[in-house]
Design an enzyme around this catalytic site. Structure first.
Site, PDB file in Angstrom:
ATOM      1  N   ASP A 131      30.668  72.090 181.002  1.00 22.30           N
ATOM      2  CA  ASP A 131      31.557  71.618 182.032  1.00 22.30           C
ATOM      3  C   ASP A 131      31.216  71.977 183.436  1.00 22.30           C
ATOM      4  O   ASP A 131      31.182  71.324 184.527  1.00 22.30           O
ATOM      5  CB  ASP A 131      32.960  71.800 181.781  1.00 22.30           C
ATOM      6  CG  ASP A 131      33.952  71.003 182.588  1.00 22.30           C
ATOM      7  OD1 ASP A 131      33.794  69.878 182.951  1.00 22.30           O
ATOM      8  OD2 ASP A 131      35.022  71.431 182.966  1.00 22.30           O
TER       9      ASP A 131
ATOM     10  N   ASP B 222      27.230  70.615 184.010  1.00 23.16           N
ATOM     11  CA  ASP B 222      26.872  69.446 184.351  1.00 23.16           C
ATOM     12  C   ASP B 222      27.013  69.573 186.157  1.00 23.16           C
ATOM     13  O   ASP B 222      26.370  68.870 186.919  1.00 23.16           O
ATOM     14  CB  ASP B 222      27.705  68.325 183.948  1.00 23.16           C
ATOM     15  CG  ASP B 222      29.397  68.619 183.936  1.00 23.16           C
ATOM     16  OD1 ASP B 222      29.828  69.464 184.713  1.00 23.16           O
ATOM     17  OD2 ASP B 222      29.864  67.752 183.573  1.00 23.16           O
TER      18      ASP B 222
ATOM     19  N   ASP C  48      33.623  63.322 184.785  1.00 23.43           N
ATOM     20  CA  ASP C  48      33.926  64.576 184.483  1.00 23.43           C
ATOM     21  C   ASP C  48      35.316  64.633 184.178  1.00 23.43           C
ATOM     22  O   ASP C  48      35.803  65.558 183.344  1.00 23.43           O
ATOM     23  CB  ASP C  48      33.348  65.485 185.803  1.00 23.43           C
ATOM     24  CG  ASP C  48      33.406  66.943 185.191  1.00 23.43           C
ATOM     25  OD1 ASP C  48      32.816  67.172 184.353  1.00 23.43           O
ATOM     26  OD2 ASP C  48      34.070  67.658 186.117  1.00 23.43           O
TER      27      ASP C  48
ATOM     28  N   ASP D 137      37.360  65.948 180.800  1.00 23.96           N
ATOM     29  CA  ASP D 137      38.173  66.884 180.794  1.00 23.96           C
ATOM     30  C   ASP D 137      39.650  66.795 180.132  1.00 23.96           C
ATOM     31  O   ASP D 137      40.041  67.219 179.669  1.00 23.96           O
ATOM     32  CB  ASP D 137      38.384  67.375 182.249  1.00 23.96           C
ATOM     33  CG  ASP D 137      37.325  67.990 182.920  1.00 23.96           C
ATOM     34  OD1 ASP D 137      36.181  68.528 182.152  1.00 23.96           O
ATOM     35  OD2 ASP D 137      37.177  68.614 183.930  1.00 23.96           O
TER      36      ASP D 137
END
Length: 187
Positions: free
Chosen positions: A61, A64, A82, A86
């Site tokens: 996470d 990226d 993203d 999440d």
């Protein structure tokens, strides 16, 4: 939380990001696969495996983001993807905890609800034109609390459940913090 650690993380991640020149969205899409593995480990009552999978997912996470910034590939879609991934990761990890017996379904639903609501309040406030990065239980903090719970749960699983109750309480407190912060900014 990550905002305050960003200079330190950049020193570690920039050399890695410089050697990985791929679309950062590919890295983003690997994260939920790792979270499914974490959830399955929790379902199998393999706390250590679940914890390691969460750590790896968390690493992906932040990686990226580092790749996107280093190679100047940040985009609005990447940010949306993203955030969406999440939320998926948060939910699937908690579902694994429910099915592993570390919390009952009611506590699990409240954990999912609070995690989604924290993100919703931030997104809605930002959609109305105000930044909303406040609150004690940002995503990184929530994952760290789960990791602490895993460590303690390896000694006695009931304490892990107590930590999840604590997580639920501070998550709803964070929702309140963000609503009040946004109220003050938007009035």
């Amino acid at each position: 939380m990550l905002g305050r650690l960003r200079p330190f993380l950049n020193k570690i991640l920039n050399p890695i990001a410089s050697s990985i020149n791929i679309n950062p969205n590919i890295i983003t899409l690997l994260s939920p696969i790792i979270c499914v593995i974490a959830a399955y480990c929790f379902y199998q009552q393999n706390l250590l495996g679940g914890a390691l999978a969460i750590l790896f997912s968390g690493f992906l996470d932040i990686l990226d983001d580092a790749i996107a910034r280093y190679h100047n590939r940040t985009s609005d879609f990447g940010a949306l993807l993203d955030s969406t991934i999440d939320r998926f990761a948060d939910c699937i990890i908690i579902i694994g905890l429910i099915f592993g017996g570390y919390c009952d379904w009611f506590l699990g639903i409240l954990l999912i609800h609070s995690a989604l609501t924290i993100s919703y309040v931030k997104a809605r406030a930002e959609g109305l034109g105000t930044k909303c990065n406040t609150g004690i239980a940002e995503r990184a903090v929530r994952l760290i609390i789960i990791m602490i719970g895993v460590c303690i749960g390896m000694i006695n699983p009931i304490y892990f459940t107590y930590i999840l109750v604590f997580l639920m309480i501070i998550s709803y407190f964070t929702v309140l913090q963000r609503v009040l912060y946004s109220y003050n900014k938007l009035k």
